[in-house]
Write a protein that holds these residues in place. Structure first.
Motif, PDB file in Angstrom:
ATOM      1  N   ARG A   1      30.751  34.691  57.031  1.00  0.00           N
ATOM      2  CA  ARG A   1      31.107  34.835  58.444  1.00  0.00           C
ATOM      3  C   ARG A   1      29.870  34.939  59.322  1.00  0.00           C
ATOM      4  NH1 ARG A   1      35.008  38.153  57.583  1.00  0.00           N
ATOM      5  NH2 ARG A   1      36.551  36.469  57.502  1.00  0.00           N
ATOM      6  N   ARG A   2      28.738  35.300  58.737  1.00  0.00           N
ATOM      7  CA  ARG A   2      27.491  35.317  59.504  1.00  0.00           C
ATOM      8  C   ARG A   2      27.126  33.914  59.978  1.00  0.00           C
ATOM      9  NH1 ARG A   2      24.629  39.930  58.897  1.00  0.00           N
ATOM     10  NH2 ARG A   2      25.358  41.419  57.343  1.00  0.00           N
ATOM     11  N   GLY A   3      27.660  32.883  59.303  1.00  0.00           N
ATOM     12  CA  GLY A   3      27.455  31.523  59.755  1.00  0.00           C
ATOM     13  C   GLY A   3      26.241  30.838  59.196  1.00  0.00           C
ATOM     14  N   ASP A   4      25.472  31.507  58.337  1.00  0.00           N
ATOM     15  CA  ASP A   4      24.237  30.879  57.861  1.00  0.00           C
ATOM     16  C   ASP A   4      24.088  30.946  56.351  1.00  0.00           C
ATOM     17  OD1 ASP A   4      23.860  33.590  57.642  1.00  0.00           O
ATOM     18  OD2 ASP A   4      22.069  33.695  58.882  1.00  0.00           O
ATOM     19  N   VAL A   5      25.180  31.084  55.621  1.00  0.00           N
ATOM     20  CA  VAL A   5      25.097  31.140  54.164  1.00  0.00           C
ATOM     21  C   VAL A   5      26.420  30.671  53.571  1.00  0.00           C
ATOM     22  CG1 VAL A   5      25.912  33.536  53.963  1.00  0.00           C
ATOM     23  CG2 VAL A   5      24.390  32.613  52.218  1.00  0.00           C
ATOM     24  N   VAL A   6      26.335  30.017  52.407  1.00  0.00           N
ATOM     25  CA  VAL A   6      27.510  29.652  51.617  1.00  0.00           C
ATOM     26  C   VAL A   6      27.503  30.530  50.371  1.00  0.00           C
ATOM     27  CG1 VAL A   6      28.688  27.821  50.337  1.00  0.00           C
ATOM     28  CG2 VAL A   6      27.469  27.281  52.455  1.00  0.00           C
ATOM     29  N   VAL A   7      28.634  31.132  50.046  1.00  0.00           N
ATOM     30  CA  VAL A   7      28.738  32.040  48.906  1.00  0.00           C
ATOM     31  C   VAL A   7      29.617  31.413  47.839  1.00  0.00           C
ATOM     32  CG1 VAL A   7      29.346  34.370  48.139  1.00  0.00           C
ATOM     33  CG2 VAL A   7      28.480  34.015  50.457  1.00  0.00           C
ATOM     34  N   VAL A   8      29.174  31.527  46.589  1.00  0.00           N
ATOM     35  CA  VAL A   8      29.907  30.997  45.439  1.00  0.00           C
ATOM     36  C   VAL A   8      30.039  32.111  44.411  1.00  0.00           C
ATOM     37  CG1 VAL A   8      29.924  29.278  43.584  1.00  0.00           C
ATOM     38  CG2 VAL A   8      28.936  28.697  45.821  1.00  0.00           C
ATOM     39  N   SER A   9      31.201  32.258  43.801  1.00  0.00           N
ATOM     40  CA  SER A   9      31.353  33.156  42.654  1.00  0.00           C
ATOM     41  C   SER A   9      32.001  32.386  41.517  1.00  0.00           C
ATOM     42  CB  SER A   9      32.164  34.405  43.013  1.00  0.00           C
ATOM     43  OG  SER A   9      33.523  34.093  43.266  1.00  0.00           O
ATOM     44  N   ILE A  10      31.787  32.854  40.300  1.00  0.00           N
ATOM     45  CA  ILE A  10      32.063  32.056  39.102  1.00  0.00           C
ATOM     46  C   ILE A  10      32.870  32.863  38.086  1.00  0.00           C
ATOM     47  CG2 ILE A  10      30.978  30.888  37.130  1.00  0.00           C
ATOM     48  CD1 ILE A  10      28.495  30.527  38.857  1.00  0.00           C
ATOM     49  N   ASN A  11      33.812  32.212  37.424  1.00  0.00           N
ATOM     50  CA  ASN A  11      34.390  32.704  36.173  1.00  0.00           C
ATOM     51  C   ASN A  11      33.799  31.893  35.024  1.00  0.00           C
ATOM     52  OD1 ASN A  11      35.964  34.332  37.765  1.00  0.00           O
ATOM     53  ND2 ASN A  11      37.922  33.500  37.085  1.00  0.00           N
ATOM     54  N   HIS A  12      33.591  32.535  33.907  1.00  0.00           N
ATOM     55  CA  HIS A  12      33.037  31.853  32.732  1.00  0.00           C
ATOM     56  C   HIS A  12      33.515  32.564  31.480  1.00  0.00           C
ATOM     57  CE1 HIS A  12      30.054  35.094  32.093  1.00  0.00           C
ATOM     58  NE2 HIS A  12      30.013  35.148  33.411  1.00  0.00           N
ATOM     59  N   ARG A  13      33.310  31.940  30.336  1.00  0.00           N
ATOM     60  CA  ARG A  13      33.758  32.534  29.081  1.00  0.00           C
ATOM     61  C   ARG A  13      32.977  33.806  28.767  1.00  0.00           C
ATOM     62  NH1 ARG A  13      33.730  27.117  25.429  1.00  0.00           N
ATOM     63  NH2 ARG A  13      32.185  26.563  27.036  1.00  0.00           N
ATOM     64  N   LEU A  14      33.671  34.772  28.157  1.00  0.00           N
ATOM     65  CA  LEU A  14      33.116  36.091  27.865  1.00  0.00           C
ATOM     66  C   LEU A  14      33.377  36.459  26.405  1.00  0.00           C
ATOM     67  CD1 LEU A  14      34.504  37.863  31.075  1.00  0.00           C
ATOM     68  CD2 LEU A  14      32.088  37.324  30.640  1.00  0.00           C
ATOM     69  N   ASN A  15      32.774  37.564  26.011  1.00  0.00           N
ATOM     70  CA  ASN A  15      32.976  38.209  24.710  1.00  0.00           C
ATOM     71  C   ASN A  15      33.009  37.212  23.549  1.00  0.00           C
ATOM     72  OD1 ASN A  15      36.052  37.627  24.640  1.00  0.00           O
ATOM     73  ND2 ASN A  15      35.905  38.937  26.453  1.00  0.00           N
ATOM     74  N   VAL A  16      34.015  37.277  22.697  1.00  0.00           N
ATOM     75  CA  VAL A  16      34.013  36.451  21.490  1.00  0.00           C
ATOM     76  C   VAL A  16      34.094  34.965  21.812  1.00  0.00           C
ATOM     77  CG1 VAL A  16      36.527  36.573  21.156  1.00  0.00           C
ATOM     78  CG2 VAL A  16      35.032  36.235  19.174  1.00  0.00           C
ATOM     79  N   LEU A  17      34.753  34.593  22.891  1.00  0.00           N
ATOM     80  CA  LEU A  17      34.897  33.183  23.250  1.00  0.00           C
ATOM     81  C   LEU A  17      33.633  32.615  23.865  1.00  0.00           C
ATOM     82  CD1 LEU A  17      38.478  33.420  24.749  1.00  0.00           C
ATOM     83  CD2 LEU A  17      37.843  32.425  22.549  1.00  0.00           C
ATOM     84  N   GLY A  18      32.824  33.463  24.463  1.00  0.00           N
ATOM     85  CA  GLY A  18      31.610  32.992  25.102  1.00  0.00           C
ATOM     86  C   GLY A  18      30.337  33.268  24.359  1.00  0.00           C
ATOM     87  N   PHE A  19      30.361  34.215  23.375  1.00  0.00           N
ATOM     88  CA  PHE A  19      29.107  34.656  22.779  1.00  0.00           C
ATOM     89  C   PHE A  19      29.213  34.963  21.285  1.00  0.00           C
ATOM     90  CE2 PHE A  19      29.033  35.693  27.315  1.00  0.00           C
ATOM     91  CZ  PHE A  19      27.896  35.000  27.692  1.00  0.00           C
TER      92      PHE A  19
END
Length: 521
Positions: free
Chosen positions: A144-162
């Motif tokens: 809303r400040r008008g000068d940044v784009v924000v991205v957040s991510i889901n990814h594999r975790l625990n036994v499925l990711g590591f």
């Protein structure tokens, strides 16, 4: 709508991606696109580009998180947040939606196709490498400040990711000990290729993360797989000096196979078995290998790999590839109260109880260090000195060790902070606990009323902190109206103490820092 013109304030936003068009939602000047697929992957396979779609795909709700709930149920949460009273009449939080197909991300922006290129802030959620989701980072207020784009991510975790399956006979499991991180790398590649369509600048991508998100950021700074994808980095209360040794991870894999009554040659069964059975075995192994500290990961975490991570991220030195990446790093003053949800006795310790506990993490220096804490905090109770010393040993010391190692390269500047603002929760017993800085960074303190109280002082500090993070994303140097000039960490070990009245301090942890760091060398 006309696709080549700026989006109006009343039209539902549509953006083009490399896989197809997405429809978002417009709210108070901010456009949100939630649940955009950035990859697809079968179980224990590397991520691949998502399947393209035709027409317009609605991206109006958060996508599924990685599986992370124990199918057999769990005990009371050790996290203090679960024990804070909810506002009267507030409904319980909805159950987490989980799915193995969790490779989705969210984008918040204040402008599409308006010929502006905004810095990009990519949020990596906390929860070590076991739990969490990108929904923890709502970027609306920042955008809303008008000068940044924000991205957040889901990814594999625990036994499925590591789960490190690479060394099992028969092959076919290449890179499995880092699949969760490869998901993040793929998401950053998506950002580089697509973010300009959302008003972002692909040459100014900042990765920032809290706790486990900070550790993930450290991995990215050290892995050739992420080279060129990160232009600024912020590590918040997540000093990932080291990841897992290959031999250690192989031992955890042996335990997992044993829990499933499988032999090493039967590992292909892991791809086909019901998820509940795999997750139940994971939770059994994780319970037998509890985390010891923030710098010694015990199970199902990124693994040293000759191709992806040939060395520990920040041990014994900082990685060469991070030399020219500006770094913002810090910690919260009383981190470890966050983990005392099942430890009410810890809030009422006497001197003997403090000494007994401190011996487990201060070692042979216990008596001399406790004397220093009594002198430094003469008005503090033994319980408060326990929280303080444990927090310093677990997070302050390795954070400053990482800052020292990165600064020693003589490249891009390092900026350090200590978040001192005190939560009013539980009559002030928690102090500046782990995760408390996050709603200030996101300028969203009213979303965490139980911790922040929604006070005018909290809102004022949130405006300053969030502005400093946005400025760092834009220029590589944090600054905000109302904050002192934020000088680089450097040889003077300058640290910005963030509070109602913030101060720039020179080596504020002198006398404790080196002694506490010995366990992390």
């Amino acid at each position: 709508m006309t696709m080549n013109n700026p989006v109006s304030a009343t039209v539902a936003p549509v953006a083009d991606t490399t896989s197809g068009k997405v429809l978002g939602a417009l709210n108070d000047g901010v456009m949100a696109f939630r649940g955009i697929p950035y990859a697809q992957a079968a179980r224990f396979e590397r991520p691949a580009p998502p399947a393209p779609w035709s027409g317009l795909r609605e991206t109006l709700a958060y996508g599924p998180a990685a599986p992370q709930v124990n199918p057999r149920g769990g005990g009371p949460s050790p996290v203090i947040l679960a024990h804070l009273p909810r506002p009267a009449g507030a409904p319980p939080p909805p159950p987490l939606r989980e799915d193995e197909a969790c490779q989705v991300l969210n984008v918040w922006t204040s402008g599409l196709r308006d010929e502006r290129k905004r810095p990009v802030m990519v949020w990596l959620h906390g929860g070590f490498f076991a739990v969490g989701s990108g929904a923890s980072g709502d970027g609306a207020a920042l955008a809303r400040r008008g000068d940044v784009v924000v991205v957040s991510i889901n990814h594999r975790l625990n036994v499925l990711g590591f789960a490190h399956l690479d060394d099992l006979p028969g092959g076919g499991f290449d890179g499995t000990g880092n699949l969760g991180m490869l998901d993040i790398v793929t998401a950053l590649q998506w950002v580089r290729e697509n973010i300009e369509a959302f008003g972002g600048d692909p040459s100014r991508i900042m990765v920032f993360g809290e706790s486990g998100g900070g550790m993930k950021t450290g991995w990215l700074l050290a892995s050739s797989a992420a080279q060129g994808l990160v232009h600024r980095a912020a590590i918040q209360s997540g000093p990932g000096l080291r990841m897992m040794e290959r031999e250690q991870a192989a031992g955890i894999t042996d335990q997992l196979l044993h829990a499933l009554s499988l032999r090493p040659g039967d590992a292909e069964e892991l791809r086909r078995m019901p998820l509940d059975r795999l997750m139940a075995a994971y939770f059994a192994v994780a319970a037998a290998n509890p985390a010891r500290s923030f710098t010694d990961l015990s199970c199902f975490a990124p693994v040293l790999d000759p191709h992806l991570l040939p060395r520990h991220p920040f041990a014994p030195t900082a990685p060469d590839q991070a030399r020219d990446i500006p770094l913002l790093i810090g910690w919260n003053a009383q981190e470890m109260s966050f983990f005392m949800g099942n430890d009410p006795q810890g809030f009422s310790l006497d001197e003997a109880g403090l000494a007994a506990r401190a011996a487990t993490y201060l070692g042979p220096d216990t008596q001399s260090l406790l004397a220093q804490y009594r002198a430094r905090y003469p008005e503090a109770s033994p319980a408060r000195r326990y929280i303080q010393s444990f927090s310093d040993e677990q997070i302050m010391a390795p954070t400053l060790l990482l800052a020292d190692r990165q600064s020693a390269q003589g490249g891009a500047p390092v900026f350090a902070y200590r978040f001192d603002w005190q939560s009013p929760a539980l009559e002030g017993k928690l102090g500046a606990l782990h995760t408390l800085e996050a709603p200030f960074v996101f300028d969203a303190v009213d979303s965490q009323m139980a911790l922040t109280g929604g006070t005018a002082q909290a809102r004022a500090l949130a405006r300053q902190v969030s502005a400093a993070w946005v400025e760092f994303a834009a220029t590589g140097r944090p600054a905000a109206d109302g904050l002192p000039a934020w000088e680089a960490y450097g040889d003077q070990r300058r640290v910005m103490a963030l509070d109602n009245t913030s101060r720039l301090l020179a080596d504020p942890e002198a006398g404790l820092r080196e002694k506490l760091a010995r366990r992390h060398l």
